[in-house]
Design an enzyme around this catalytic site. Structure first.
Site, PDB file in Angstrom:
ATOM      1  N   ASN A 162     -32.542  59.341  19.733  1.00  0.00           N
ATOM      2  CA  ASN A 162     -33.448  58.322  19.228  1.00  0.00           C
ATOM      3  C   ASN A 162     -33.608  57.183  20.234  1.00  0.00           C
ATOM      4  O   ASN A 162     -34.687  56.930  20.746  1.00  0.00           O
ATOM      5  CB  ASN A 162     -32.916  57.780  17.894  1.00  0.00           C
ATOM      6  CG  ASN A 162     -33.814  56.712  17.309  1.00  0.00           C
ATOM      7  OD1 ASN A 162     -35.020  56.865  17.281  1.00  0.00           O
ATOM      8  ND2 ASN A 162     -33.230  55.612  16.878  1.00  0.00           N
ATOM      9  N   THR A 163     -32.458  56.544  20.572  1.00  0.00           N
ATOM     10  CA  THR A 163     -32.524  55.355  21.423  1.00  0.00           C
ATOM     11  C   THR A 163     -33.218  55.623  22.743  1.00  0.00           C
ATOM     12  O   THR A 163     -34.009  54.802  23.218  1.00  0.00           O
ATOM     13  CB  THR A 163     -31.089  54.831  21.683  1.00  0.00           C
ATOM     14  OG1 THR A 163     -30.476  54.606  20.420  1.00  0.00           O
ATOM     15  CG2 THR A 163     -31.095  53.544  22.466  1.00  0.00           C
ATOM     16  N   LYS A 211     -28.058  64.653   7.032  1.00  0.00           N
ATOM     17  CA  LYS A 211     -27.137  64.426   8.150  1.00  0.00           C
ATOM     18  C   LYS A 211     -26.069  63.448   7.651  1.00  0.00           C
ATOM     19  O   LYS A 211     -26.378  62.300   7.312  1.00  0.00           O
ATOM     20  CB  LYS A 211     -27.885  63.816   9.338  1.00  0.00           C
ATOM     21  CG  LYS A 211     -26.961  63.413  10.482  1.00  0.00           C
ATOM     22  CD  LYS A 211     -27.750  62.749  11.608  1.00  0.00           C
ATOM     23  CE  LYS A 211     -26.812  61.939  12.491  1.00  0.00           C
ATOM     24  NZ  LYS A 211     -27.539  61.142  13.486  1.00  0.00           N
ATOM     25  N   GLY A 245     -26.355  55.053  20.558  1.00  0.00           N
ATOM     26  CA  GLY A 245     -27.175  54.020  21.203  1.00  0.00           C
ATOM     27  C   GLY A 245     -26.712  53.615  22.586  1.00  0.00           C
ATOM     28  O   GLY A 245     -27.266  52.704  23.188  1.00  0.00           O
ATOM     29  N   ALA A 299     -26.311  61.760  19.688  1.00  0.00           N
ATOM     30  CA  ALA A 299     -25.851  60.429  20.125  1.00  0.00           C
ATOM     31  C   ALA A 299     -25.372  60.420  21.561  1.00  0.00           C
ATOM     32  O   ALA A 299     -24.626  61.297  22.000  1.00  0.00           O
ATOM     33  CB  ALA A 299     -24.748  59.891  19.233  1.00  0.00           C
ATOM     34  N   GLY A 300     -25.802  59.425  22.287  1.00  0.00           N
ATOM     35  CA  GLY A 300     -25.330  59.188  23.644  1.00  0.00           C
ATOM     36  C   GLY A 300     -26.279  59.666  24.723  1.00  0.00           C
ATOM     37  O   GLY A 300     -26.279  59.129  25.829  1.00  0.00           O
TER      38      GLY A 300
END
Lengths: 254, 373
Positions: free
Chosen positions: A205-206, A96, A157, A183-184
């Site tokens: 992830n977050t 990635k 994040g 993301a987001g």
């Protein structure tokens, strides 16, 4: 229901990709994998230390497809170097590309990402570039040999959801490669929405790592991604501005 | 344009009247703000914020976990040389003190590195006193060449250098620069730095910017808390960080919160920074700069460090010695007394007990396997 996603010759049954950062203990990772049903996991090479007693990769079950990322890279050259290091460290040939020059908002640098993609795709890597959702950049990434594109829904994040929804919708409609929203995404409902729009997969992830109960949240995302995908395949009904009467007043004219 | 212009403006503010002007409403507004501005920062540093430390802490904790997760990066300092030409009134390395000075040979650097690397740490911060004769940039570069065999990244904390010297060290593999202004208040700065090149305030103030220009990946700044009124010093530090982050978005700007510690001499600081004040500073920094790294050193006692890890701190030192060669040689003079003597393993255990994962390696630019371009 058979609905596999094939990327770089690997066929996946789960469309939820997850990350390894931000967990309160690395030993949570295998449990999160099990509960999320995910088959692809991204790991920052910057955190991989083969000599460490607690190497992060040792927590990832062998059936997973590893997606090493170039987190920390600020130029195409650094990303290329990190990708080569990952391959030489035995982490496979998926990568990635993450090239971030802006430490304030952590937004990706599309130009450098395209350069890195060109070099690494030519070297046989399966390249999944993290990008700002821009159609021209996506088309250039495809021409450069990307196996998919990974547009951001909101800054990394931030858990702010699909702030770039319209731009992602355009990428899905105008490119014929997998679009993986990365993301987001902070809520399962947002993951479901991305999938309903036709995203091939989502990476997050977050949202899981910082949840009060990461394992339950992993399960929630598993179900949400699956539900969103089914809704996309089923074809969402049209959205009307006004109510459509089931007994029309002009029916007698027919 | 340099941060010096901002400093000049700040020094003209009527602080005594200003700090008391902020109200609870100003603090609440700053707490609600998506992005805290200079006014909000001042409110958060003002006496009006003191009853709101818990609210500030809750938000700081949330922001830290969102942006950094449940992880804590560990590093340790490594003292290379204690020769110094400056007389700073608060430091044991000051040229007025008579003790046997040391400078590590490259063999000793390797031995020290081996000892530290065996603890699992992969990030190191190398330090010297200020002596262009005994520890010039070339010596630091030679040491980095040794250290790259043992560590994933090396940062420096040495006297201010020119942009060209910083670039030379960056090319040698140095990732980060740490440089504390010590005191932002100019008059106090002059009073505390009695002799030597460190007297030149502006040379030090502009050095972090030269580090950004030279292309370091990270630049870490801070005021030595306790040398002057802490609210002003914290305000200047935070605005300096914001200035650098705005001007050099590619560079990661971090902040440290060192408090004055006992040393060889008798100097007692003018401003007593209590634990509550330290907490207020950390929280204000986090709310003002949500993505910036915040470092905590072993200057602080173990019990306090254990609490501060939940309030916005993202990096901490562990297994520390402030003596030259303190990990593998005998008989050095510490730069100052540390308060937390725990080993790297003990710090890792403490972090895990608090639900945090210690990170020993978070970047890797130094190791280069054979055969790779």
């Amino acid at each position: 229901m058979q609905d596999p996603l094939t990327i770089g010759g690997v066929t996946l049954t789960s469309r939820l990709f997850i990350g390894t950062g931000k967990y309160s203990r690395n030993t949570l990772i295998p449990e999160v994998i099990a509960r999320s049903g995910s088959q692809v996991i991204t790991v920052a090479l910057r955190r991989v230390d083969p000599e460490s007693k607690d190497n992060i990769v040792s927590h990832i079950p062998s059936h997973m497809t590893l997606l090493p990322n170039t987190s920390g890279a600020r130029t195409a050259e650094e990303a290329v170097r990190i990708a080569r290091l990952a391959r030489s460290a035995g982490l496979g040939n998926w990568v990635k590309i993450e090239v971030i020059n802006d430490q304030k908002y952590l937004l990706p640098d599309n130009m450098e990402t395209i350069r890195a993609t060109e070099i690494l795709a030519a070297e046989g890597f399966v390249v999944l570039p993290y990008m700002s959702p821009d159609l021209s950049a996506a088309l250039r990434l495809k021409a450069a040999g990307a196996a998919a594109v990974m547009p951001l829904g909101a800054p990394i994040g931030s858990n702010r959801g699909l702030q770039t929804k319209e731009l992602i919708r355009i990428l899905i409609s105008e490119t014929d490669m997998p679009v993986i929203v990365d993301a987001g995404i902070g809520r399962p409902s947002e993951a479901a929405e991305a999938m309903e729009m036709g995203a091939a997969a989502v990476l997050l992830n977050t949202a899981i790592a910082t949840a009060k109960d990461p394992l339950l949240m992993a399960e929630a995302f598993c179900e949400a991604v699956s539900a969103g995908r089914k809704a996309f395949l089923a074809g969402l009904g049209p959205v009307e501005e006004t109510a459509a009467a089931s007994s029309p007043l002009t029916g007698f004219l027919a | 344009m340099s941060f010096y212009e901002t400093m000049t403006r700040l020094e003209q503010l009527p602080y005594r009247a200003l700090w008391s002007r902020y109200t609870a409403e100003d603090v609440k507004r700053a707490l609600r703000a998506e992005q805290v501005d200079e006014e909000g920062l001042m409110a958060l540093l003002s006496p009006a914020a003191e009853p709101y430390l818990e609210e500030m802490a809750q938000k700081a904790h949330r922001l830290t976990r969102t942006h950094f997760g449940h992880v804590m990066q560990l590093f340790t300092p490594m003292y290379l040389a204690d020769y110094c030409v400056n007389h700073c009134t608060y430091c044991s390395f000051s040229s007025i003190y008579d003790f046997p000075r040391k400078k590590l040979t490259l063999e000793q650097v390797a031995r020290e590195a081996e000892t530290i690397a065996a603890t699992g740490l992969r990030h190191i911060l190398i330090l010297t006193g200020e002596s262009r004769r005994d520890s010039p940039a070339g010596y630091v570069r030679d040491c980095v060449n040794v250290l790259r065999r043992y560590f994933s990244s090396v940062s420096i904390e040495v006297n201010p250098l020119s942009t060209a010297e910083y670039a030379e060290l960056r090319d040698a593999g140095v990732d980060g620069l740490t440089l504390y202004q010590e005191v932002y208040h100019q008059e106090t700065y002059r009073a505390l730095h009695v002799k030597g090149p460190k007297r030149v305030y502006r040379n030090r103030l502009d050095a972090p910017e030269r580090g950004c220009e030279a292309g370091f990946r990270s630049v870490n700044i801070g005021a030595l808390l306790g040398m002057y009124e802490w609210r002003q010093e914290a305000l200047a530090t935070a605005l300096h960080a914001r200035y650098l982050q705005d001007k050099y978005p590619e560079c990661e700007i971090g902040l440290s919160v060192p408090r004055f510690r006992p040393y060889l001499g008798e100097f007692n600081p003018a401003s007593d920074v209590t634990d509550r004040a330290l907490v207020q500073i950390i929280l204000a920094y986090r709310l003002f700069l949500p993505r910036s790294g915040l470092s905590l050193s072993t200057r602080e006692p173990a019990a306090l460090r254990d609490h501060l890890v939940q309030l916005g701190i993202t990096k901490m030192s562990a297994g520390v010695s402030t003596e030259v060669g303190g990990h593998s040689l005998e008989g050095g003079t510490p730069q100052f007394e540390i308060s937390d003597n725990r080993s790297v393993d003990e710090i890792a255990v403490m972090l895990r007990l608090r639900g945090l994962e210690p990170v020993f390696k978070d970047w890797d630019i130094l190791s280069e396997p054979a055969g790779l371009a």
